[in-house]
Enzyme design. Structure first.
Site, PDB file in Angstrom:
ATOM      1  N   ARG A  87       0.994  -1.178   0.197  1.00 41.41           N
ATOM      2  CA  ARG A  87       0.319  -0.038   0.176  1.00 41.41           C
ATOM      3  C   ARG A  87       0.567   1.399  -0.220  1.00 41.41           C
ATOM      4  NH1 ARG A  87      -3.791  -1.130   4.862  1.00 41.41           N
ATOM      5  NH2 ARG A  87      -5.087   1.406   4.043  1.00 41.41           N
ATOM      6  N   HIS A 135      -6.285   7.835  12.377  1.00 36.55           N
ATOM      7  CA  HIS A 135      -6.173   6.752  12.838  1.00 36.55           C
ATOM      8  C   HIS A 135      -4.280   6.598  12.449  1.00 36.55           C
ATOM      9  CE1 HIS A 135     -10.293   5.308  11.388  1.00 36.55           C
ATOM     10  NE2 HIS A 135     -10.542   5.701  13.201  1.00 36.55           N
ATOM     11  N   CYS A 143       8.543   0.524  17.332  1.00 40.19           N
ATOM     12  CA  CYS A 143       8.551  -0.491  17.357  1.00 40.19           C
ATOM     13  C   CYS A 143       7.880  -1.143  19.285  1.00 40.19           C
ATOM     14  CB  CYS A 143      10.493  -0.101  18.800  1.00 40.19           C
ATOM     15  SG  CYS A 143      10.602  -1.949  19.245  1.00 40.19           S
ATOM     16  N   CYS A 146       9.528  -1.429  22.826  1.00 41.45           N
ATOM     17  CA  CYS A 146      10.115   0.190  23.458  1.00 41.45           C
ATOM     18  C   CYS A 146       9.505   1.127  22.407  1.00 41.45           C
ATOM     19  CB  CYS A 146      11.639  -0.278  22.655  1.00 41.45           C
ATOM     20  SG  CYS A 146      12.845   0.723  21.614  1.00 41.45           S
ATOM     21  N   ASN A 230     -20.903  12.323  -1.361  1.00 38.51           N
ATOM     22  CA  ASN A 230     -20.454  10.363  -1.493  1.00 38.51           C
ATOM     23  C   ASN A 230     -20.864   9.706  -2.274  1.00 38.51           C
ATOM     24  OD1 ASN A 230     -20.059   7.338  -0.635  1.00 38.51           O
ATOM     25  ND2 ASN A 230     -19.644   7.875   1.725  1.00 38.51           N
TER      26      ASN A 230
END
Ligand code: BJW
Ligand code: ZN
Length: 266
Positions: A87, A135, A143, A146, A230
């Site tokens: 992606r 998002h 990571c 950590c 939409n």
């Protein structure tokens, strides 16, 4: 609730004079100060990025629970990482479209906030300056052990899940998966902007994923005029002030054109 007047508008509209917008909306557009654009995958569809749901949605082929959650990643990190890498490759090849650019240009006339569910960075690349990403962002990684950040372009993007240089933990994309908390500051700031807005455009989202889908509701509760753009009716359609059906890359530039004319008359 009132329905829009554009439900039967053909999809091939090109010229800025083709659309007839509702008078009540034009009045709002003339006097508005703060505008929020709450966007979803549909705004990037015309750039060539697939949406999640609907006819061409990527989740017709892949189940979200198999890829977009932490357990799936821990079970098969390489598969999930490869999917994001794929992606990323697409996102790097495409360009923001006329919808993204129109939103950025609205800043010439209004105090604009973009609240997006998209992780594709296209609003930023189009020039929008105030963006809350609910998002996450596919350009960032961290990571899982950590929390060290690994952000492109410094970070070498391999096709298998990379390991943290500090602790050896798995590195994951900095996006929000199902069951995970949204970044609290982005969510709160986006929600506040919606509640304070004069107009809230809800663009290219199916509005089924929470808590993001509360944003238009906050706008409505705060007295904002909520306009949905939409291709089709959504979960939200019955509670918005105005529904405009068609491609956002065609509709938004036409609204911008109207705004330019209305604002110069002031
Ligand atoms: C066009 C167009 C064109 C096409 N022009 N338009 C309350 C009620 C019910 C469930 C929940 C709830 N609260 C929480 C939940 C659970 C869950 C949820 O919402 N589930 C529902 C699906 C049922 N939510 C969560 O898990 C969230 N976290 C959370 O709540 O944390 C608290 C918590 C923690 C622990 C335990 C319990 C609670 C996290 C949600 C994360 C969503 N992540 C994803 C993946 C991001 C990474 C990635 O990209 O891989 O975000 S899912 C996916 O959906 C992505 C999107 O941002 C999001 C929304 O999709 P969007 O943008 O609306 O796209 P589509 O495809 O659905 O729609 C596109 C639309 O465009 C369509 O309408 C087309 O018609 C239109 N369109 N072309 C205009 N040219
Ligand atoms: Zn680490």
């Amino acid at each position: 609730m009132e329905r829009g007047t554009l439900q039967h508008v053909p999809r091939s509209i090109k010229s800025s004079t083709d659309m007839q917008f509702k008078d009540q909306f034009l009045q709002k557009l003339k006097y508005a100060k703060r505008i929020v654009f709450f966007t979803g995958a549909g705004i990037s569809a015309e750039s060539g990025i697939a949406t999640f749901r609907g006819a061409d949605g990527i989740w017709n082929k892949m189940k979200p629970e198999e890829l977009a959650n932490f357990d799936a990643f821990m079970k098969n990190p390489d598969l999930v990482w490869e999917w994001y890498q794929h992606r990323r490759d697409i996102i790097h090849k495409v360009q923001p479209n006329t919808g993204h650019f129109a939103i950025a240009e609205f800043e010439k006339f209004y105090d604009v906030t973009v609240v997006t569910q998209n992780i594709d960075n296209l609003h930023k690349r189009a020039g929008s300056s105030k963006i809350y990403e609910l998002h996450g962002n596919i350009e960032r990684n961290y990571c899982v052990d950590c929390y060290e950040s690994y952000n492109t372009p410094n970070f070498e993007l391999t096709n298998t899940a990379p390991r943290c240089e500090k602790c050896g933990g798995l590195v994951r994309p900095d996006v929000v998966w199902f069951g995970e908390m949204l970044p609290q500051d982005e969510l709160e700031s986006g929600d506040k902007a919606a509640a304070w807005s004069d107009i809230c455009f809800v663009v290219g989202t199916s509005a089924v994923v929470y808590p993001a889908a509360y944003i238009p509701m906050s706008a409505k509760k705060g007295g904002s005029y909520v306009v949905e753009i939409n291709l089709e009716r959504t979960e939200l359609s019955r509670s918005v002030d105005y529904s405009i059906y068609g491609k956002s890359g065609e509709i938004l530039p036409q609204i911008l054109e109207q705004a330019k004319n209305l604002r110069t008359d002031l």
